[in-house]
Design a protein around this motif. Structure first.
Motif, mmCIF file in Angstrom:
data_model
loop_
_atom_site.group_PDB
_atom_site.id
_atom_site.type_symbol
_atom_site.label_atom_id
_atom_site.label_comp_id
_atom_site.label_asym_id
_atom_site.label_seq_id
_atom_site.Cartn_x
_atom_site.Cartn_y
_atom_site.Cartn_z
ATOM 1 N N TRP A 124 0.830 -1.208 0.000
ATOM 2 C CA TRP A 124 0.000 0.000 0.000
ATOM 3 C C TRP A 124 0.862 1.256 0.000
ATOM 4 C CZ3 TRP A 124 -4.239 -1.809 -1.596
ATOM 5 C CH2 TRP A 124 -4.693 -3.049 -1.170
ATOM 6 N N ARG A 125 1.963 1.198 0.727
ATOM 7 C CA ARG A 125 2.873 2.353 0.754
ATOM 8 C C ARG A 125 3.505 2.568 -0.630
ATOM 9 N NH1 ARG A 125 2.404 3.424 5.839
ATOM 10 N NH2 ARG A 125 2.793 1.984 7.504
ATOM 11 N N LEU A 158 0.034 5.377 -0.641
ATOM 12 C CA LEU A 158 -0.915 5.627 0.441
ATOM 13 C C LEU A 158 -0.194 5.976 1.729
ATOM 14 C CD1 LEU A 158 -3.534 2.780 -0.083
ATOM 15 C CD2 LEU A 158 -3.779 5.189 -0.653
ATOM 16 N N ILE A 200 -2.243 4.498 6.594
ATOM 17 C CA ILE A 200 -2.889 3.235 6.236
ATOM 18 C C ILE A 200 -3.507 2.606 7.482
ATOM 19 C CG2 ILE A 200 -2.501 0.914 5.322
ATOM 20 C CD1 ILE A 200 -0.098 2.217 3.781
ATOM 21 N N VAL A 203 -8.593 -2.606 3.837
ATOM 22 C CA VAL A 203 -7.458 -1.688 3.999
ATOM 23 C C VAL A 203 -7.802 -0.369 3.319
ATOM 24 C CG1 VAL A 203 -5.006 -1.338 3.545
ATOM 25 C CG2 VAL A 203 -5.868 -3.646 3.957
ATOM 26 N N TRP A 204 -7.440 0.720 3.990
ATOM 27 C CA TRP A 204 -7.654 2.024 3.398
ATOM 28 C C TRP A 204 -6.565 2.991 3.857
ATOM 29 C CZ3 TRP A 204 -10.384 0.023 7.389
ATOM 30 C CH2 TRP A 204 -10.459 0.754 8.568
ATOM 31 N N GLY A 205 -6.422 4.061 3.118
ATOM 32 C CA GLY A 205 -5.450 5.076 3.440
ATOM 33 C C GLY A 205 -5.701 6.334 2.630
#
Length: 84
Positions: free
Chosen positions: A2-3, A7, A10, A77-79
């Motif tokens: 994700w990074r 994002l 997170i 998962v969200w960010g």
């Protein structure tokens, strides 16, 4: 992962779902046993009789009123992503 997508901040929430024994997902172990049957028998992991008894026990157990099964872990998962 994700990074790498850019994002930040997170967060994640995980859950295991509980489903009734009548849900199609509950039949997966029996479907796996059916598809792997030749390999199970050829490798001598179970005898034909034992495998048949195990599958029948699963079917009987799932048919019991109030029976539930659990799923795999589901992750949400969200960010935030900076505007370009």
């Amino acid at each position: 992962m994700w990074r790498l997508a850019g994002l930040k901040d997170i967060q994640m929430r995980s859950a295991v779902l509980t489903l009734p024994g009548s849900h199609p997902y509950a039949a997966l172990p029996m479907q796996f046993a059916a598809s792997l049957r030749p390999r199970i028998l050829d490798a001598g992991i179970l005898s034909e009789k034992t495998l048949d008894e195990a599958v029948a026990a699963c079917k009987t157990g799932l048919a019991e009123e109030g029976r539930v099964v659990t799923t795999f872990i589901v992750h949400q998962v969200w960010g935030r992503k900076a505007l370009s």
